[in-house]
Structures are given as structure tokens and as C-alpha cells.
Scaffold this active site. Sequence first.
Site, PDB file in Angstrom:
ATOM      1  CE1 TYR B 434       0.834   0.138   4.460  1.00 53.29           C
ATOM      2  CE2 TYR B 434      -1.740  -0.371   4.955  1.00 53.29           C
ATOM      3  CZ  TYR B 434      -0.281  -0.138   5.223  1.00 53.29           C
ATOM      4  OH  TYR B 434       0.023  -0.128   6.450  1.00 53.29           O
ATOM      5  CD  GLU B 435       0.535   6.386   1.105  1.00 52.62           C
ATOM      6  OE1 GLU B 435      -0.387   6.189   1.727  1.00 52.62           O
ATOM      7  OE2 GLU B 435       0.646   7.379   0.444  1.00 52.62           O
TER       8      GLU B 435
END
Lengths: 592, 592
Positions: B434-435
Site C-alpha cells: 500500500y501507499e
Amino acid sequence: MPAYTAPIRDMQFLLHEVLNIATAGVPGYDELEPDFTGAVLEAAGKVASEVLAPLNRSGDAEGCRLENGIVRTPKGFKAAFAAMKEGGWTALDSDPEFGGQGMPYLMGTAVGEIFVSANMAFNMYQGLTHGAVSAIEAHGSPEQKATYLPPMIACDWTGTMNLTEPHCGTDLGLMRTRAEPQPDGSYRITGEKIFISAGEHDLAENIIHLVLAKAPGGGEGTRGVSLFIVPKFLVNPDGSLGPRNAVSAGKIEHKMGIHGNATCVMNYDGATGYLLGDLHKGMRAMFTMMNEARLGVGLQGYAVAEAAYQNAVIYAKDRLQGRAVTGAANPTGPADPLIVHPDIRRTLMDQKSFVEGARAFTFWGASLIDRSRRQGDAGAEALISLLTPVLKGFLTDKGFETAVSAQQVWGGHGYIEDNGMAQFVRDARIAMIYEGANGVQALDLVGRKLAADGGKPVMAFFDLVKSFVKEHEADAGLKAEFLGPLKAASKDLQAAAMIFLEKAATDPNGALSGASDFLHMFGHTCLGLMWAQMAVAAQTALTEGRGDPAFLNAKIVTGRHYMARHLPATALHLARIQAGGDTVMALAPEAF
Amino acid sequence: MPAYTAPIRDMQFLLHEVLNIATAGVPGYDELEPDFTGAVLEAAGKVASEVLAPLNRSGDAEGCRLENGIVRTPKGFKAAFAAMKEGGWTALDSDPEFGGQGMPYLMGTAVGEIFVSANMAFNMYQGLTHGAVSAIEAHGSPEQKATYLPPMIACDWTGTMNLTEPHCGTDLGLMRTRAEPQPDGSYRITGEKIFISAGEHDLAENIIHLVLAKAPGGGEGTRGVSLFIVPKFLVNPDGSLGPRNAVSAGKIEHKMGIHGNATCVMNYDGATGYLLGDLHKGMRAMFTMMNEARLGVGLQGYAVAEAAYQNAVIYAKDRLQGRAVTGAANPTGPADPLIVHPDIRRTLMDQKSFVEGARAFTFWGASLIDRSRRQGDAGAEALISLLTPVLKGFLTDKGFETAVSAQQVWGGHGYIEDNGMAQFVRDARIAMIYEGANGVQALDLVGRKLAADGGKPVMAFFDLVKSFVKEHEADAGLKAEFLGPLKAASKDLQAAAMIFLEKAATDPNGALSGASDFLHMFGHTCLGLMWAQMAVAAQTALTEGRGDPAFLNAKIVTGRHYMARHLPATALHLARIQAGGDTVMALAPEAF
């Protein structure tokens, strides 16, 4: 739900173009004509895709349950197990005298890969039985063989291995399970064993536990250990099932993965057991099975990676995201598929080149086992003994890494359990641990196998590389892209081997600090050798007009990828080994 | 259950001996006296060990439940969240104008590491709120700030980020969520967002969603995207809660890890939203938060690894198995503890040297953010912008690897969920995804950051290494063990950077094929620099008689371990980059 298609073309290429089994001279190989092996693999692939793979996600999600001493396997496992038995798949490479089909171990390995890829947890029920069968074949009395082998080969009964106890796994000398001799020649087994895969379940009429325990008079440590047959139901003289034995599952472990396989705590409360092999030689009996069992775990490492890789490819072709840096590849669509992006391709090529190299390495290992068993080839036996920790340790470490990379291709969707990519990672993780954690494999390699027989097996390996290189050096393309890197890796490996041989006595801590690095550089060198051999085989087939040129060309490109991007890792491992054990051993325990 | 103790001595060493914050000249740092930072870290450590860590296993096992549109967090989370708020922990480095304590970001980072190590899933509820607060601080109108910031900084309300949709994550230009302007200046938001961490839960009175959506007139792709504030409950002019907005959680995802955090599918059914920042400049608004958010995810990578490492050490000291190769270390016991074995120590040193190097790197990154924000230091801003993908990608890849290694120390017991080692691995896994998945970080690094501002930031990094080496070259010990390897790594990195700059236009596929390798060699070089700086700081403190000599000597040994065994990886990465994109791009998609 993840898909799975058996990689039959690649397996056929290995069997018939690389290993050239038709002309290998191993008894039993001559029956393995391409049409025949193709038909077997096709049939296995059909079972895998249609019966086993569909139960992989559901088996993981449901897991096994222990209810009133009975273990329930996940929905569908019973029917699938029946289908495996009916298809004769459990008996493929077992002794025909006891109902097996007598095929070479190599063929059992190829089929085994297909089943493991489709459903690793499910396949362990028969896989462990296979291990127990081998132990009874090797060490059982004629009566024991006659009693246990036929139903176990048919998988009407399954088998287990009981080594680990709560306080000891690797160090079996600490074992507490006891065996008291009885007047009738049997033993009473008392103790607790943990991590027993398929220890209890509802797939078979009986479960034959092979249990390590200490019988009186054997001395301290592992010297006192013997191996016993402890059936769940005692067996009557006519082969029918007698009374229930005093063995029971106390608990099912809640594990990170392989949820479909029941990992049990087994309690032996004065259970009746029968000595298998010689008294106080239980460790030796276990060790005779280890090459096969460890090769089987190494296979799990890359087989799960293969399944993960296949699904990474499917996603990479399907998922639209961004545009190719050199211009739209899918101009009529809203975006290009992931596979146009170099970093996605890079990871897919890493995965592909590992899995195909690992398959070649494993098939070669299986063929060495066949040579050893079927021809009594001592050189092959020594070589597979040397390579076994490499097969187990390297293929499971890299197999896990590959499954993680495949999951990564799916982005956030790979982290969602429903999509199945996370399961591949969780399942692959255990193969680095069981059947001897990979650190123990590394110790086995540098502490035992490397110096075995005065270093003859490892010299034989280096000679093999050297003569292969020599044989093909005239081919300039091969030399630059395959032989050069292989020679460099082999040189690194030899330099490392010399360090171990020198340090073994003077600086054992320094030597052992580099054990895992040595295992990994050995693994890379083996895969380098495999890729060089495959490149030659692919080139030969191309020249002689056999096979699909696209497949053969892809094989060569994939090999070049491994040689250029992965084989150079040997230099890093060598640098670490050269760094020695100084920083590794310097700190006091309280400094950690 | 895993234990956790905050590594306060190491943090104090970084703050006061390495970063020398007292004399760094950054506004706010002068208040951070050693006694003060020690007291803050001690207090955070107490909350972490006593409140958060005990909920880590139970939160994972229980997970979150969606019942009639309401998400229930695991048992104990409510009380723990209340304790965090009462202790003022959520407001540590927020703006005092809106109720924050105004401490530097560096201090928030140190405390953040402690909370993440203790319970990553729990800490995300406040961590995401922090991100949303930063966005509103940077882009909100005075009214928006006054309305949302005080309750969000107090964590009476929490925040979320809504980017991803089922068919698009990285490629947000494909977004389908729509924002229709209303006569009153608000917007009606309609669409489905997925993977929304803390999207719905029972810990706060209100949830403030920041939602990317396409408003009319913005053009194709990401140009049409704007950022909106969409509160779960609309807010009355007096700040009290009004009616429920048309936003709801449709599903909780069943994930591989971070089970304690509710990852929701969020449905926006004509929900009322308010434009945040400029119309059609939503991507820019998101990007301004990214350095901080990505540094926070990099921190998760090593913070979970720290917790896993601590528990590997506990087990290695406790578990008896085998004997030291140089003679029994625990002669009165049945066996020696695992920690006597070189391969176990090798992996513990690998783990320790990564985690401590990663902490130094992250703290340095946080101090660059402080310099940028509090001093308007453009050089610091350019440098942290360059290093952000490295912090995120390298620390999460290696953090995961470290968690896996820590789990491996536990052998079979590490695979059993009850022992908590598997959870560290499962939790750490998400940080690689994620990110911005780590492949995207690598693209950001080589495709955007490397050539930014004519390559000035990367040249500044190389100058920093060069001047550090020059400054300390007179020290022969340092030169041999730290500066030499650092110079070699930096040289490899420069050679790779040149390849990228040359190939960017002529062979973009070839360049991008090496992106992940470049990110990794950059990460190694940064950790090499950190270790060289820490060695100098430790040596200085030893010479000047400050601190515990055992700790400082261990610091130097740990650094030597990293320099000797890990920094040489840059050569392997360079070799791969030099191999180019030939084999990566050669195959047709159907050949995979």
C-alpha cells in the site's frame, strides 16, 4: 479463485530433451516413452485442475476441525481423496510387489509437482504416507511389509512421521517419549508428539504412525532412539482392523498456512508399538528416508511458486493500468495491461526463471535417486546426498520469495485472502521450516556433506560442471551467455568450499557463520548448470527441428535472464563467507 | 504472546549522538533535551508495552466485524484508543493552533515507531487520521481547518484516504467516482472506493473521509480529479454532529494481516462532500502528503521487524537445542540455547543491523522533513523527496524479509499463530503494497526523482557521502571497515545512476527493468551511510566517556556486520542493471 494448468510441455522437455531418459540406461526409464509420460502427466493435470485446485481456497478457508477426538477435513477432501486412490495416483512409484505401479521416482516427482501446485495441503495426506511407505520398505520385516504396505500404497491407510516434541525438534537427543518392551515383543509407547501432519483425519480407515521413542538400554542422546510402528487401529492377523490403540489427537494447531492439512498434537498413552528396523538405530532409519523427504519439500517450495507465478501472469495480462513507456500497447482500451511494464516483466521473468530452473534441478535430483536405487550407482547416491540440503533449503527459500513476488504483482488485491495469492505465500512458508529448518540444512551441507568421503562428492559436482563447460565451449553464443557465468559461479563456489575445508578445524564458528550463504551459492550454481543444460537442449531441438520454436526460444531467453541477473549472486555470498564469523560471534547474548 | 520493549536507548543515541538535535538549529529541536525526549519515549513505551502490545494477538485473532452497517473493532481497542487520546499521543506533532502539542515531526516519528511495533493494526486508526489532518492543514480553508482539525487532532474524529477503486489503484486516471456540484457549493459524491483502512469503526464519533473524485470540466485522466471532504456525519455550524451522510461500509475485506484494522469497501451514494484545495488539483493535493505518508509506511516495515526481532532474540536465548561447536555453553543444562549457534547469530545480526540502520535512516528522513517545514530548507525538501521512495520501498521489502527471518528462528513454533511470529510476517507484508506498491516506488525513483531539478538532489546525496568520507578518512579503522565499503557502494550507485540518465531517452525499457535494483542499492547505500555515521558517533561517545560502553561497542560491531555482509549487495544490483532490459522485454506475453 486461482487457476492452475500443469506445465506439461516443460516437463516433457526436461524428461525427453534434457534428461534424455530414453537413453539414460536407468531400469524403468525405457518404458517412459514421450507419448506415455505425456498421457500420464495430462491425466494428472486433469485431476489437479478439476479436482484438487478447486478445493485449495475452500480447504484453506475452512481448515480442519477436531471434534470429540475426530478430525474433520474440509468439505470435498474425502471425495477428492477417493478420486486420487481410484486413479491409482497414490501408488504410482511404489513397489509392484505390494500393489504399486513401479514407475521410476522421477515420474512420481513430476506427478507430485502437479498435485502440490494444485493443492499442497491436500497432497500432504498422501505425501506423508509415501514417506512412511518408504521407511517400511527399507526397514520393515517381511511380515510388516505384507501387513502395512498394500493398504498404505493404496492409501486405504495413511501414514505419519512422529519426531518433534514440545521441547525438541532438531535436537532429538532431548526426546522424552518412551518405549517399554512387552513380553510379546511389542512396546508400550508413552509421550507427546507435536506438529504431526495428517496425525488424525477422516480420509482413511487406519493411520500408521511411525514414532521415534527411547527404549531402555540405548544410552544418552539420539543413540537411544528407536523407530516404532504405532497403528491407530491395531491390525488383526488377517489384516482386518482390531481394537483402537491408545493414541489420540489432543489438539489441531492453528497455523499460518496449509490449513487443509491437520497438524496434530498426538498423545501416546501406553500405545502398542512395533519396532521398525533395529533397536536403538531409529535415527539411522529416519535418515535413510531423508533424501527423498527433503527433495519432496524442496519440490513443494517451487511447486507452490509455480502456481503463484501462473496466477501472477494471468493478472498481469488482465489488469489494465498505465501505458507502456514506448507507446500504448492497447490503444483502444482505457489502459495497457500490467505486463507491458518493465518492472512487472522483470519480476515475472525472475519467477519464471527460478521455477523452471528449480524444476530441472528437482527432476535431476529425482533421476539421481533412481540411479542410486535402480542401478546401485554409488556416485549418484553420494551426489544426491550432497545436493539434498541444497534442494531443500534453496528451493524453499527461493520458492517462498517467488510466491511473495507473485503476490506483489496483484497489488492490494494480492493481500485479500479471497484471491488466493496470500495463501500461496502462507503455504510456501512452512517448507522453509519443516523437514529440517533451512539453517539446519545449511549446517548439514557444510558440516557433514561437504567433507563426506574426503570431499569426493563435491569434487564430482565440480567435475561435472567443468566437463559440461569443456564439452560446449566451442559454441561462442553459449560460451558468452551461459558457460562464462556458470564458470564464474562455480569458481566462487570452489573458493568458498576451500574456506570451509580450511576453517572447519581452526575456526568452526567462522565457517558455520557462512553456512546459509554457501547453501545459497550452491543452489545458484546448480540452477546455473541446469539452465546451461537446458539452453543446449533447446538449441539442439531447434537445430534438429523438434518441438515448438517459440517455446524453445523462450527457454533460452529465460535461461539468459537467470544467468545474467541471478547467477552473479554467488559473488555476494562469497564476500559474506570471506567476511567470516567475527561480527557474527562478537556480541554477548545480552547485547542483542 | 510476543513481548515488546521500546528501544529507547537506541532512539536516544540517534537523537542526541547522531543527529545531535540540540545543536541542529531546527526550530523546536532546542526544546528536545535528552531528559525530555527520554521521558516522552519512556511514557510511550509504557503505553505500547502495557496497553497496545497485549491487544496485538487478540486483535489479529478476533478481527473486525461488519454488522448492520456498523464495524466493531476487536475487544479492548475502544479502551486503548481512549487511553491514547487521554495521553495526548494523537496530538504530539500537530499544530498547537488546533490543539496539537507542536513537537517536531522527528519526535512524532520516534513515538510512532514504538506504537507501530506494539500494534500496527491498532495504530493505523490514528496514523491515517494524522495523514488526513496533514492534508487539511495544507489545503483546507480557514473554516475547514477550524471545523475539522481540533476534533481530528484529538482523535474524537478519525480520518481516511479514499483513492483506490475496484478497477484502479496506481492508475487513478481510470477513476469512476463522480462529484456533481450543488447550488450551495457542496458536491454530491457517487462511487465505490475499496481498501479503505479504518473506513468504518466504533472508535470515534465521526469519520472524515478524504475522497478523490472526478468533477465535471477537468479533462481526461488524473487531470479531472479533485479532493473532497466527506464526513460520515455532517457537521453543524456549531461543530456538533448533524445528519448521517450517504456514505457507508459495504464490506470488510478478509485480509492476510492487519486484521485489527477495518479495511472497508466504501459506498458513496450521492454523499455530500466539500472541495478540499483547488478544483481539479486533487492529485497535487494528494502528492503533498505523500512524503510523510510513505515515510510512515517505511517506518511500519522496520517497526514490525523490530518487534519480530525482539521476539526472535527472546526465543534464541530461551530455547535449548544442541551444543555450541566450540564446547558446551550451558554445561549443566540438557543443551545450549539457540543463540550459541553461528547461523542463528548470523540471522540475528542481520536483523539487528537492518533494524537499527533503518531506524537511523527514518529518523534522518524525519529530520529532513522538519528542516523543510520548520526552516523552509529547499535542499532538505529536495533530498527527502528523492529519498522517500527509497525509505518506503527498501525498508518495507527488507522489513518483511527481517520479519520472515525472525519467524524462522522459532522453527515450527514460528508457524503456529498463537506464538505471534506469523502475525508479524502477515502484517509486515502489506507495507510493501500500500501507499504505492514497491515497484511503483522504484519507478518514481528512477523515472521522476533521479532526474528532478537536473539531478541536483541525487548529486547532493553523493556529495554528502563524499564529504563524510573525506572528513573521517584519517581514522584508519573507520576507513577500512566503514568508509571503504561506503565508498564502494556509493561508486556502484553512481555508476547505476549514470546508466539511467543515459538510457532514459534511448532505452526506457532497459532503464526501467533495473528500477527495483536501483531502489535497493540506494537503500543499502543509505544504510551504509547511516552505519558509518553511527560508528563515528559511537566512537566519539566512547572517547569522550558518554554512554554505556557495551552499548556503544555493540553499535560498532553491528555496523561492521552490515558493512561487511550487506553493503556488497550493491555490486549485484549494479550487475543486474548493467544486464539491461534485453531478457526482460524479449518474450511475447503468451510465452509467460
